[in-house]
Design an enzyme around this catalytic site. Structure first.
Site, short mmCIF file in Angstrom:
data_model
loop_
_atom_site.label_atom_id
_atom_site.label_comp_id
_atom_site.label_asym_id
_atom_site.label_seq_id
_atom_site.Cartn_x
_atom_site.Cartn_y
_atom_site.Cartn_z
N ALA A 212 42.32 54.46 11.37
CA ALA A 212 43.63 54.85 11.84
C ALA A 212 44.62 55.60 10.79
CB ALA A 212 44.44 53.42 12.43
N ASN A 213 45.76 55.82 11.30
CA ASN A 213 46.76 56.12 10.43
C ASN A 213 48.21 55.58 10.75
OD1 ASN A 213 48.37 58.09 12.00
ND2 ASN A 213 46.13 59.12 12.29
#
Ligand SMILES: Cc1cc2nc3c(=O)[nH]c(=O)nc-3n(C[C@H](O)[C@H](O)[C@H](O)COP(=O)(O)O)c2cc1C
Length: 406
Positions: A212-213
């Site tokens: 993810a970020n």
């Protein structure tokens, strides 16, 4: 002429000392040509009399949810629907809590849940009540639900010697807030459709893990709301975020970059596309369908595969929207990278923002944007994400030759 002329306003009067100011508020609303239907809570009748409220409003005063006559035609729903604006003044701490919790045990509560009209609350309470974490939570929740607020202001309280935030807004301030809500808005993008992406993507490694970020979706969601406010018909394709869906926008929830691209393609044709989502560049080449176990051979190696580039795909698409805007979140060589993306990806504009950790843009509430087009670079000052979204909506309107009436 006031925006209130000819409008029907339902005024819910709550049980606080400031209820006396409602008599003046009714007078001010009527002076501007509004019709006022008063609803008094049980507590309100302890502070002002229905007789004076009804006489000033020149209207019947409603107060009982279980009134046999009124409810023959389910009167509370009728009251909720027949008015262009619901004003709650004073809005007590208790009333805010009840609406935040979705309670409808009296007439005011039932109307507030049933109405589709905008709701304007003028809170009034002791500063300690206003500052209480429960009231702060309720205020935030009501704001998310679309309730608008005017005040409270600072000043002397009815309680001897007490001062602070909690004083109800003056009647003329409440009138001005009501006028702002009911004024016809500039809708330069009316008749146009827009697709906006927002948030991060999650790329699964196995059933429990993903890449993810740090994108929160705040900027993308704010842009969807700003385009909606400018009159566009907006589809928001959102990755996993904790934000509520903006009202009046059609939202498609996705997880991965591939799903995001499909959802964007499904929303075409569109006149405007704004790609704000922080889409993962890579996914795990072979997602494991079972949880990857720790083994004696040491950590697994993850082979990555490139994700589709949503901006480039749509920038060169057969159904390319007339205006395509992308975001470039960069930590190095901001402008050079943005200029390069503009050409390579077939975008009309790139909003370049520096997401180096020291700037706090990713997940934060402000953004410093440079708008890069074939004509040059526009440097925007540091703006709250909502304000940056409003500015972008204005830029889009101007670019499409739909300038706002002066
Ligand atoms: C003298 C007196 C003054 C009050 N003033 C306030 C006030 O300014 N703000 C408030 O939130 N509650 C105030 N309250 C408490 C509310 O009346 C009480 O919470 C009531 O349940 C509110 O109901 P309503 O929102 O349906 O009118 C006061 C109570 C009394 C007895």
């Amino acid at each position: 002429m006031s925006a209130l002329a000819g409008k029907r306003i339902l005024l819910i009067i709550g049980g606080g000392i400031a209820a006396y100011k409602c008599l003046d508020l009714i007078r001010r609303l009527k002076e501007r040509g509004a019709g006022v239907t008063p609803v008094m809570t049980r507590a309100a009748a302890e502070f002002v009399t229905p007789l004076s409220v009804g006489a000033l409003a020149a209207n019947r005063v409603y107060s009982d949810l279980f009134d046999r006559e009124d409810e023959q035609d389910v009167g509370h729903i009728r009251l909720a629907r027949e008015h262009g604006l619901v004003v709650v003044a004073p809005a007590t701490a208790d009333r805010m809590a009840r609406l935040a919790g979705g309670l409808a045990e009296d007439l005011a509560g039932a109307i507030l849940l049933a109405t589709r009209a905008p709701v304007l609350m003028a809170p009034a309470m002791n500063p300690a009540m206003w500052e209480h974490p429960a009231t702060r939570r309720n205020l935030a929740r009501l704001g998310e639900d679309g309730v608008r607020f005017v005040g409270p202001g600072t000043g002397e309280m009815a309680e001897k010697g007490e001062a602070g935030v909690g004083r109800m807004a003056e009647p003329l301030e409440i009138v001005a807030a009501a006028e702002a809500i009911l004024s016809p808005k500039e809708r330069p993008l009316a008749g146009l459709s827009a697709v906006v992406t927002s948030g991060p993507t999650h790329e699964p490694i196995d059933p429990v893990r993903y890449i993810a970020n740090r994108s929160s979706g705040r900027q993308g969601h704010a842009i969807a709301a700003a385009l909606r406010d400018a009159g566009a018909d907006v589809t928001l394709v959102s990755g996993p975020v904790t934000l509520p869906d903006p009202q009046g926008v059609s939202v498609r929830h996705v997880e991965t970059a591939a799903e995001m691209l499909s959802a964007v393609e499904a929303s075409l044709p569109a006149d405007i596309a704004v790609f704000v989502a922080a889409v993962a560049d890579w996914r795990v080449a072979a997602e494991s369908l079972r949880k990857i176990k720790k083994t004696a051979e040491g950590p697994p190696s993850l082979a990555l595969a490139e994700n589709p580039d949503i901006l480039a795909t749509i920038g060169h698409h057969a159904k390319r929207p007339g205006l395509v805007v992308g975001f470039a979140a960069e930590t190095d060589d901001l402008l050079a990278n943005a200029r390069n993306k503009l050409e390579r990806k077939g975008a009309d504009a790139i909003l370049a923002n520096d997401v180096s950790p020291e700037g706090g843009v990713m997940g934060g509430s402000d953004n410093t944007i440079r708008l890069v087009t074939a004509d040059g670079v526009e440097e925007w000052p540091k703006l709250a994400k909502d304000a940056a979204a409003g500015r972008l909506a204005g830029w889009i309107a101007a670019r499409l030759g739909r300038s706002v009436r002066k």
